[in-house]
Scaffold this motif. Structure first.
Motif, PDB file in Angstrom:
ATOM      1  N   LYS A  54       0.725  -0.991   0.058  1.00 59.75           N
ATOM      2  CA  LYS A  54       0.077  -0.068   0.092  1.00 59.75           C
ATOM      3  C   LYS A  54       0.906   1.449  -0.007  1.00 59.75           C
ATOM      4  N   ALA A  55       1.968   1.096   0.559  1.00 57.80           N
ATOM      5  CA  ALA A  55       2.882   2.399   0.803  1.00 57.80           C
ATOM      6  C   ALA A  55       3.571   2.497  -0.624  1.00 57.80           C
ATOM      7  N   LYS A  56       3.791   1.682  -1.355  1.00 56.20           N
ATOM      8  CA  LYS A  56       4.220   1.742  -2.804  1.00 56.20           C
ATOM      9  C   LYS A  56       3.242   2.358  -3.758  1.00 56.20           C
ATOM     10  N   ILE A  57       2.136   1.988  -3.631  1.00 55.24           N
ATOM     11  CA  ILE A  57       0.957   2.290  -4.328  1.00 55.24           C
ATOM     12  C   ILE A  57       0.644   3.846  -3.955  1.00 55.24           C
ATOM     13  N   ARG A  58       0.767   4.071  -2.804  1.00 54.97           N
ATOM     14  CA  ARG A  58       0.756   5.599  -2.429  1.00 54.97           C
ATOM     15  C   ARG A  58       1.947   6.472  -3.116  1.00 54.97           C
ATOM     16  N   HIS A  59       2.717   5.921  -2.885  1.00 49.81           N
ATOM     17  CA  HIS A  59       3.990   6.739  -3.310  1.00 49.81           C
ATOM     18  C   HIS A  59       3.898   6.850  -4.959  1.00 49.81           C
ATOM     19  N   LEU A  60       3.531   5.930  -5.612  1.00 47.06           N
ATOM     20  CA  LEU A  60       3.469   6.158  -7.078  1.00 47.06           C
ATOM     21  C   LEU A  60       2.112   7.026  -7.513  1.00 47.06           C
ATOM     22  N   THR A  61       1.217   7.073  -6.742  1.00 46.18           N
ATOM     23  CA  THR A  61      -0.130   7.829  -7.015  1.00 46.18           C
ATOM     24  C   THR A  61      -0.277   9.236  -6.157  1.00 46.18           C
ATOM     25  N   HIS A  62       0.847  10.004  -5.924  1.00 46.66           N
ATOM     26  CA  HIS A  62       0.856  10.973  -5.214  1.00 46.66           C
ATOM     27  C   HIS A  62       0.069  12.072  -5.829  1.00 46.66           C
ATOM     28  N   ARG A  63      -0.752  12.702  -5.511  1.00 45.62           N
ATOM     29  CA  ARG A  63      -1.508  13.633  -5.948  1.00 45.62           C
ATOM     30  C   ARG A  63      -0.997  14.782  -6.727  1.00 45.62           C
ATOM     31  N   ARG A  78      -9.370  -5.398  -2.265  1.00 42.84           N
ATOM     32  CA  ARG A  78      -8.945  -4.263  -1.530  1.00 42.84           C
ATOM     33  C   ARG A  78      -7.949  -3.375  -2.200  1.00 42.84           C
ATOM     34  N   LEU A  79      -6.940  -4.153  -2.458  1.00 47.54           N
ATOM     35  CA  LEU A  79      -5.680  -3.425  -3.221  1.00 47.54           C
ATOM     36  C   LEU A  79      -6.407  -2.767  -4.629  1.00 47.54           C
ATOM     37  N   ASP A  80      -7.090  -3.721  -5.373  1.00 48.97           N
ATOM     38  CA  ASP A  80      -7.749  -3.067  -6.597  1.00 48.97           C
ATOM     39  C   ASP A  80      -8.614  -1.780  -6.218  1.00 48.97           C
ATOM     40  N   ASP A  81      -9.232  -1.595  -5.147  1.00 48.93           N
ATOM     41  CA  ASP A  81     -10.113  -0.689  -4.798  1.00 48.93           C
ATOM     42  C   ASP A  81      -9.094   0.536  -4.524  1.00 48.93           C
ATOM     43  N   LEU A  82      -8.133   0.238  -3.580  1.00 50.29           N
ATOM     44  CA  LEU A  82      -7.081   1.391  -3.291  1.00 50.29           C
ATOM     45  C   LEU A  82      -6.586   2.025  -4.523  1.00 50.29           C
ATOM     46  N   VAL A  83      -6.153   1.087  -5.601  1.00 50.11           N
ATOM     47  CA  VAL A  83      -5.688   1.538  -6.843  1.00 50.11           C
ATOM     48  C   VAL A  83      -6.310   2.432  -7.594  1.00 50.11           C
ATOM     49  N   TRP A  84      -7.631   2.056  -7.769  1.00 52.63           N
ATOM     50  CA  TRP A  84      -8.772   2.680  -8.419  1.00 52.63           C
ATOM     51  C   TRP A  84      -8.766   4.183  -7.809  1.00 52.63           C
ATOM     52  N   ARG A 143      -7.000   6.027  -5.789  1.00 57.06           N
ATOM     53  CA  ARG A 143      -5.696   6.758  -5.914  1.00 57.06           C
ATOM     54  C   ARG A 143      -5.907   7.135  -7.294  1.00 57.06           C
ATOM     55  N   VAL A 144      -5.951   6.646  -8.270  1.00 60.60           N
ATOM     56  CA  VAL A 144      -5.937   7.106  -9.585  1.00 60.60           C
ATOM     57  C   VAL A 144      -6.875   8.227  -9.843  1.00 60.60           C
ATOM     58  N   ILE A 145      -8.164   7.909  -9.329  1.00 61.38           N
ATOM     59  CA  ILE A 145      -9.215   8.842  -9.426  1.00 61.38           C
ATOM     60  C   ILE A 145      -8.695  10.270  -8.903  1.00 61.38           C
ATOM     61  N   ARG A 146      -8.344   9.839  -7.533  1.00 61.18           N
ATOM     62  CA  ARG A 146      -7.864  11.332  -6.921  1.00 61.18           C
ATOM     63  C   ARG A 146      -7.044  11.963  -7.641  1.00 61.18           C
ATOM     64  N   LEU A 147      -6.031  11.159  -8.171  1.00 60.54           N
ATOM     65  CA  LEU A 147      -4.607  11.812  -8.918  1.00 60.54           C
ATOM     66  C   LEU A 147      -5.428  12.531 -10.023  1.00 60.54           C
ATOM     67  N   LEU A 148      -6.299  12.003 -10.810  1.00 60.35           N
ATOM     68  CA  LEU A 148      -6.748  12.624 -12.074  1.00 60.35           C
ATOM     69  C   LEU A 148      -7.933  14.030 -11.648  1.00 60.35           C
ATOM     70  N   TRP A 162     -11.051  17.736 -12.394  1.00 59.28           N
ATOM     71  CA  TRP A 162     -12.421  17.060 -12.824  1.00 59.28           C
ATOM     72  C   TRP A 162     -13.211  16.951 -11.559  1.00 59.28           C
ATOM     73  N   SER A 163     -14.718  17.209 -11.790  1.00 63.46           N
ATOM     74  CA  SER A 163     -15.667  17.028 -10.852  1.00 63.46           C
ATOM     75  C   SER A 163     -16.197  15.476 -10.932  1.00 63.46           C
ATOM     76  N   TRP A 164     -16.998  14.750 -10.287  1.00 64.20           N
ATOM     77  CA  TRP A 164     -17.484  13.282 -10.158  1.00 64.20           C
ATOM     78  C   TRP A 164     -18.300  13.204 -11.836  1.00 64.20           C
ATOM     79  N   ARG A 165     -18.877  14.420 -12.194  1.00 60.39           N
ATOM     80  CA  ARG A 165     -19.259  14.130 -13.433  1.00 60.39           C
ATOM     81  C   ARG A 165     -18.383  14.020 -14.511  1.00 60.39           C
ATOM     82  N   ASP A 166     -17.453  14.710 -14.416  1.00 61.66           N
ATOM     83  CA  ASP A 166     -16.223  14.490 -15.567  1.00 61.66           C
ATOM     84  C   ASP A 166     -15.690  13.031 -15.258  1.00 61.66           C
ATOM     85  N   VAL A 167     -15.511  12.677 -14.260  1.00 64.26           N
ATOM     86  CA  VAL A 167     -15.067  11.211 -14.113  1.00 64.26           C
ATOM     87  C   VAL A 167     -15.922   9.982 -14.931  1.00 64.26           C
ATOM     88  N   ARG A 168     -17.255  10.094 -14.238  1.00 65.96           N
ATOM     89  CA  ARG A 168     -18.246   9.380 -14.985  1.00 65.96           C
ATOM     90  C   ARG A 168     -18.254   9.472 -16.275  1.00 65.96           C
TER      91      ARG A 168
END
Length: 92
Positions: free
Chosen positions: A2-11, A46-52, A54-59, A65-71
Motif C-alpha cells: 500500500k505504501a508503494k501504491i501511495r508513493h506512485l499515485t501522489h496527487r 481491497r488493493l484493486d479498490d485502493l489503486v482505483w 488513488r488514480v481517480i484522486r490523482l486525475l 475534474w468533478s465527479w460528473r467528469d469522472v463518470r
C-alpha cells in the motif's frame, strides 16, 4: 504494498499518467502473481479498490475534474482488468 501504491499515485506528482499506470500495473500484477497461491482474494479486491481510488484522486486533482467528469470520461465498462480477476490456484 500500500505504501508503494501511495508513493506512485501522489496527487501532486508531475509524472506522466502513462508512466504511473505502467508502474502500477507492473507492481500489482507482480505482487498478485506471487501471492496467487495464497488465500488472498479479499486482499486482491481491497488493493484493486485502493489503486482505483488513488488514480481517480490523482486525475481529479491534476485535471480539476468533478465527479460528473469522472463518470463521463471513465465509464464502468472501460475500467482496467482488476487484480482480483487473476485466477487463484491452490497448491496440491
Amino acid at each position: 504494498m500500500k505504501a508503494k501504491i501511495r508513493h506512485l499515485t501522489h496527487r501532486t506528482s508531475q509524472q506522466d499518467l502513462a508512466v504511473v499506470l505502467i508502474n502500477l500495473n507492473q507492481l500489482t500484477y507482480g505482487w498478485a502473481n506471487y501471492f496467487r497461491h495464497a488465500v488472498a482474494k479479499p486482499i486482491f479486491s481491497r488493493l484493486d479498490d485502493l489503486v482505483w481510488w488513488r488514480v481517480i484522486r490523482l486525475l481529479r486533482t491534476r485535471h480539476h475534474w468533478s465527479w460528473r467528469d469522472v463518470r463521463r470520461r471513465l465509464p464502468p465498462t472501460e475500467r482496467w482488468l482488476p487484480i482480483s480477476a487473476i485466477s487463484v490456484t491452490r497448491y496440491r
